[in-house]
Design an enzyme around this catalytic site. Structure first.
Site, PDB file in Angstrom:
ATOM      1  N   CYS A  50      11.878 -13.199 -21.289  1.00 35.75           N
ATOM      2  CA  CYS A  50      12.424 -12.079 -22.057  1.00 35.75           C
ATOM      3  C   CYS A  50      11.336 -11.028 -22.309  1.00 35.75           C
ATOM      4  O   CYS A  50      11.612  -9.827 -22.313  1.00 35.75           O
ATOM      5  CB  CYS A  50      12.982 -12.557 -23.405  1.00 35.75           C
ATOM      6  SG  CYS A  50      14.591 -13.361 -23.297  1.00 35.75           S
ATOM      7  N   CYS A  66      21.786 -11.620 -20.030  1.00 31.55           N
ATOM      8  CA  CYS A  66      21.564 -11.907 -18.612  1.00 31.55           C
ATOM      9  C   CYS A  66      22.503 -13.027 -18.153  1.00 31.55           C
ATOM     10  O   CYS A  66      22.847 -13.929 -18.924  1.00 31.55           O
ATOM     11  CB  CYS A  66      20.117 -12.348 -18.401  1.00 31.55           C
ATOM     12  SG  CYS A  66      18.934 -11.027 -18.679  1.00 31.55           S
ATOM     13  N   CYS A  69      15.738 -12.207 -28.413  1.00 29.73           N
ATOM     14  CA  CYS A  69      14.913 -12.104 -27.220  1.00 29.73           C
ATOM     15  C   CYS A  69      13.601 -11.387 -27.474  1.00 29.73           C
ATOM     16  O   CYS A  69      12.836 -11.153 -26.555  1.00 29.73           O
ATOM     17  CB  CYS A  69      15.687 -11.400 -26.116  1.00 29.73           C
ATOM     18  SG  CYS A  69      16.462  -9.905 -26.679  1.00 29.73           S
TER      19      CYS A  69
HETATM   20  S1  SF4 Z   1      17.920 -13.446 -21.149  1.00 36.07           S
HETATM   21 FE1  SF4 Z   1      17.281 -15.061 -19.735  1.00 36.07          FE
HETATM   22  S2  SF4 Z   1      17.028 -14.092 -17.736  1.00 36.07           S
HETATM   23 FE2  SF4 Z   1      17.219 -12.478 -19.271  1.00 36.07          FE
HETATM   24  S3  SF4 Z   1      15.150 -11.937 -19.737  1.00 36.07           S
HETATM   25 FE3  SF4 Z   1      15.718 -13.470 -21.250  1.00 36.07          FE
HETATM   26  S4  SF4 Z   1      15.217 -15.462 -20.387  1.00 36.07           S
HETATM   27 FE4  SF4 Z   1      15.072 -13.962 -18.750  1.00 36.07          FE
END
Ligand code: SF4
Length: 404
Positions: free
Chosen positions: A278, A360, A388
């Protein structure tokens, strides 16, 4: 029934003379004149009755099925419903069925033991003319329509129930407040930008920005792992509003280094690796997109998760040293959907497939009925770690006098 009746047209009630004759049993019909016959007589003699000189109505006893009439409305000018005793409520259901299920738009008249105190409820069920019981004071009965100024149930008269009216007023106030806050941001922070995740909340904010022609820039973080449906919202926004959403990409070398060291799906292995992903795909690009700006705007809401329950409309983003605004902080998910439906806001199709919160693709799943709205985000983690790194909150709330 050549006596006087009450006729209701919209909110206006008036007394007039009825020219109709009621035939109570099958038998010889008068050759002309307006006549109300039993439903069975009408159904068996449609051709003969429509050939007469005069209008035709039918009357139904409370035990009769109004569905029998649904293909025999043509040629009818009136449907009367009999109340043998005022305590017999079946006539209300017949009127409601005629209006709401079978689509009868002509006159429905209450006949029989019709009393003043029933008029308000009869009007709500769909009656629009009333032949009062013998000996009743028709002038005094006119007040019966004013017995209540507020209604609590849906009915055929189209009056909005009080609770719905109140809920709409609350929603309208939230919309006005959010629009005022956005205008305030645009004025006080000309460099402010909306960080759009292309989810319903951010599409509502995009609509408010476009609708009020506010000079607020919009960008989105293209992490490289978004659903196709989410990416499709960029084109839909351009088509609907003529707005170009700026895509912000992660640093390619950083992504490659992370993937080659830990693999494509390292985020499932540990919280540390998830936050690292993230950080590369979201936090660093966000910091870059906000550089030089004095404020940013998000679509966060308090009821989205346990990590957002103390969210304010305005916060100080201490990490970046700038102001942060959450104009939908007190909106519910239903408020968002109601606004989107009322204003034809394009929505990510994933919302309709059980994704109230969309991130995502590998880190988001649809939720099950009754689950927390953010249960589908990083579902393998504890709920108190489900952010995140884009959003860190303070309980401090700067003044918002300018938009109250
Ligand atoms: S949501 Fe999942 S894929 Fe997207 S940036 Fe964060 S960890 Fe990576």
């Amino acid at each position: 029934m050549n006596g006087r009746i009450i006729r209701l047209a919209g909110k206006d009630a008036r007394i007039e003379t009825s020219g109709w004759t009621i035939q109570t049993e099958a038998g010889a019909l008068p050759p002309d004149g307006d006549i109300i016959v039993p439903m069975s007589v009408w159904l068996q003699n449609v051709d003969a009755l429509t050939a007469r000189n005069g209008r035709i109505g039918v009357w139904l006893a409370p035990a009769e099925d109004p569905g029998a009439l649904k293909d025999a409305f043509a040629g009818l000018s009136l449907i009367a419903i009999q109340f043998p005793k005022f305590t017999d409520g079946r006539g209300y259901s017949i009127a409601a069925l005629l209006r709401r299920r079978y689509g009868w738009t002509g006159e429905i008249r209450a006949i029989g033991d019709v009393l003043r105190d029933q008029l308000f409820y009869m009007a709500r069920a769909g009656f629009d003319s009333f032949a009062l019981a013998e000996g009743r004071d028709i002038e005094a009965a006119m007040d019966g329509f004013k017995d209540f100024s507020v209604v609590y149930q849906d009915s055929s008269d189209g009056k909005a129930p009080a609770l719905r009216t109140r809920a709409q007023a609350v929603r309208d106030a939230k919309i006005i407040r959010a629009a005022k806050l956005l205008a305030h941001i645009a004025e006080q922070h000309p460099s402010a930008a909306l960080a759009s995740s292309l989810s319903a909340e951010d599409m509502v904010l995009t609509d408010l920005i476009a609708r009020n022609a506010l000079p607020i820039h919009i960008f989105t973080l293209q992490t490289g792992r978004l659903h196709e449906e989410t990416l499709g919202m960029i084109g839909k926004t351009k088509a609907r509003y003529g707005i170009d959403i700026e895509p912000i990409q992660p640093v390619a070398a950083a992504v490659e280094a992370h993937v080659s060291a830990h693999g494509d799906y390292a985020f499932y292995d540990s919280l540390e690796l998830r936050k690292a992903c993230c950080g590369i795909r979201k936090v660093e690009p966000l910091n870059r997109a906000l550089k030089g700006r004095t404020a940013w705007i998000t679509g966060q809401r308090r009821d989205q998760s346990v990590t957002r329950t103390t969210l304010h409309e305005e916060e100080h983003d201490a990490d970046r040293g700038i102001a942060k605004f959450n104009p939908l902080a007190d909106w519910t998910w239903d408020d968002v959907l109601a606004y989107a439906a009322a204003h034809d806001v394009p929505l990510n199709p994933l919302h309709a497939r059980g994704y109230p919160s969309i991130g995502c693709e590998p880190c988001t799943r649809a939720i099950r009925p009754g689950e927390d709205p953010r249960a589908g985000r990083w579902w393998w983690e504890q709920s108190d770690s489900k952010e995140c790194g884009l959003h860190t909150h303070t309980d401090e709330q700067p003044s918002l006098e300018s938009v109250s």
